[in-house]
Design a protein around this motif. Structure first.
Motif, PDB file in Angstrom:
ATOM      1  N   PRO A  33       0.967  -1.322   0.105  1.00  0.00           N
ATOM      2  CA  PRO A  33       0.047  -0.029  -0.007  1.00  0.00           C
ATOM      3  C   PRO A  33       0.754   1.193   0.002  1.00  0.00           C
ATOM      4  O   PRO A  33       0.510   2.396  -0.514  1.00  0.00           O
ATOM      5  N   LYS A  55      -1.023   1.843  -3.373  1.00  0.00           N
ATOM      6  CA  LYS A  55      -2.377   2.390  -2.957  1.00  0.00           C
ATOM      7  C   LYS A  55      -3.724   1.424  -2.856  1.00  0.00           C
ATOM      8  O   LYS A  55      -4.661   1.811  -3.062  1.00  0.00           O
ATOM      9  N   CYS A  56      -3.157   0.407  -2.615  1.00  0.00           N
ATOM     10  CA  CYS A  56      -3.975  -0.819  -2.276  1.00  0.00           C
ATOM     11  C   CYS A  56      -3.642  -1.857  -1.312  1.00  0.00           C
ATOM     12  O   CYS A  56      -2.475  -1.763  -0.992  1.00  0.00           O
ATOM     13  N   GLU A  62     -13.311  -7.571  -1.152  1.00  0.00           N
ATOM     14  CA  GLU A  62     -13.109  -6.506  -1.967  1.00  0.00           C
ATOM     15  C   GLU A  62     -13.914  -5.393  -1.440  1.00  0.00           C
ATOM     16  O   GLU A  62     -15.191  -5.535  -0.976  1.00  0.00           O
ATOM     17  N   SER A  63     -13.660  -4.199  -1.082  1.00  0.00           N
ATOM     18  CA  SER A  63     -14.155  -3.210  -0.627  1.00  0.00           C
ATOM     19  C   SER A  63     -13.631  -1.714  -1.409  1.00  0.00           C
ATOM     20  O   SER A  63     -12.582  -1.627  -1.639  1.00  0.00           O
ATOM     21  N   GLU A  64     -14.353  -0.773  -1.004  1.00  0.00           N
ATOM     22  CA  GLU A  64     -13.893   0.493  -1.791  1.00  0.00           C
ATOM     23  C   GLU A  64     -12.673   0.953  -1.275  1.00  0.00           C
ATOM     24  O   GLU A  64     -11.766   1.076  -1.753  1.00  0.00           O
ATOM     25  N   THR A  65     -12.590   1.240   0.107  1.00  0.00           N
ATOM     26  CA  THR A  65     -11.515   1.749   0.847  1.00  0.00           C
ATOM     27  C   THR A  65     -11.639   1.180   2.100  1.00  0.00           C
ATOM     28  O   THR A  65     -12.737   0.711   2.823  1.00  0.00           O
ATOM     29  N   ASP A  67      -9.376   1.762   6.464  1.00  0.00           N
ATOM     30  CA  ASP A  67      -8.405   2.495   7.307  1.00  0.00           C
ATOM     31  C   ASP A  67      -7.018   1.687   7.238  1.00  0.00           C
ATOM     32  O   ASP A  67      -7.149   0.401   7.393  1.00  0.00           O
ATOM     33  N   THR A  83      -3.986  -2.977   8.796  1.00  0.00           N
ATOM     34  CA  THR A  83      -5.209  -2.563   8.799  1.00  0.00           C
ATOM     35  C   THR A  83      -6.037  -2.678  10.249  1.00  0.00           C
ATOM     36  O   THR A  83      -6.989  -2.089  10.320  1.00  0.00           O
ATOM     37  N   GLN A 100      -6.426   6.016   3.891  1.00  0.00           N
ATOM     38  CA  GLN A 100      -7.686   5.232   3.137  1.00  0.00           C
ATOM     39  C   GLN A 100      -7.080   4.648   1.995  1.00  0.00           C
ATOM     40  O   GLN A 100      -6.471   5.330   1.214  1.00  0.00           O
ATOM     41  N   VAL A 101      -7.129   3.365   1.870  1.00  0.00           N
ATOM     42  CA  VAL A 101      -6.531   2.536   0.732  1.00  0.00           C
ATOM     43  C   VAL A 101      -7.505   1.572   0.224  1.00  0.00           C
ATOM     44  O   VAL A 101      -8.581   1.406   0.875  1.00  0.00           O
ATOM     45  N   GLU A 102      -7.494   1.264  -0.842  1.00  0.00           N
ATOM     46  CA  GLU A 102      -8.424   0.394  -1.752  1.00  0.00           C
ATOM     47  C   GLU A 102      -8.259  -1.111  -1.397  1.00  0.00           C
ATOM     48  O   GLU A 102      -7.082  -1.549  -1.186  1.00  0.00           O
TER      49      GLU A 102
END
Length: 183
Positions: A33, A55-56, A62-65, A67, A83, A100-102
């Motif tokens: 990330p 950045k993921c 799977e989710s949008e973002t 913490d 996380t 916030q990461v994908e």
């Protein structure tokens, strides 16, 4: 030969040592990330082509973002990020940042890149190793070796999962983590 690493940090590890000892590596996929150590990763893999995904974070759903928490280290991000903020605190360091990461599924990343046959998949995701491995559809993927940290994980569940898919405990130099081989 295709190689995948989840949790790269500075790349001064057994995975990069393994890569450097190989001949004929087709593709190296590195997933982390954070991008703060990119210069160190570039130096480590000098002359070796790789793809870095940033950045993921890899998860089981799977989710949008989500913490993502980082520890501090001389003004930058430290060796511990996760996380789960409790994971960082267990290491006795303080949290310096929350990003916030994908969240992406490892299987989806591999499929998008046409990676079905993988020699080594090394997972060091600070406590999330087992859930990442158990999210893989090992009926669709042909991964010869899977390595992960034996600390901070639900190892018993992960071991049962791997054994149910034809993996057995093995050894692969220079890895010191748990190594399973598809037999």
């Amino acid at each position: 030969m295709n190689l995948v690493q989840v949790g790269v940090w500075k790349s001064d590890d057994a995975f990069s040592d393994f890569v450097k000892a190989q001949i004929g590596v087709a593709k190296i996929l590195l997933i982390d990330p954070l991008s703060q150590h990119d210069e160190l990763v570039e130096r480590c893999y000098d002359g070796i082509p790789y793809e870095m995904v940033h950045k993921c974070c890899v998860g089981k759903v799977e989710s949008e973002t989500i913490d993502f928490y980082c520890s501090s280290d001389n003004g930058g991000y430290g060796a511990v990020s996760s996380t789960d903020p409790r994971h960082i605190l267990k290491h006795g360091v303080r949290i310096c940042d929350q990003l916030q990461v994908e969240v992406v599924l490892l299987g989806d990343l591999l499929e998008e890149r046409g990676l079905k046959n993988i020699e080594v998949s090394a997972v060091d995701a600070e406590g999330k190793d087992a859930e990442i491995i158990m999210s893989l559809d090992l009926n669709k993927l042909n991964i010869k070796f899977i390595t992960f940290e034996q600390i901070h994980v639900a190892a018993k569940e992960c071991i049962k999962f791997l054994e149910s898919h034809g993996y057995t405990l093995s050894k692969l130099e220079p890895f010191q983590d748990i190594v399973f081989e598809k037999v």
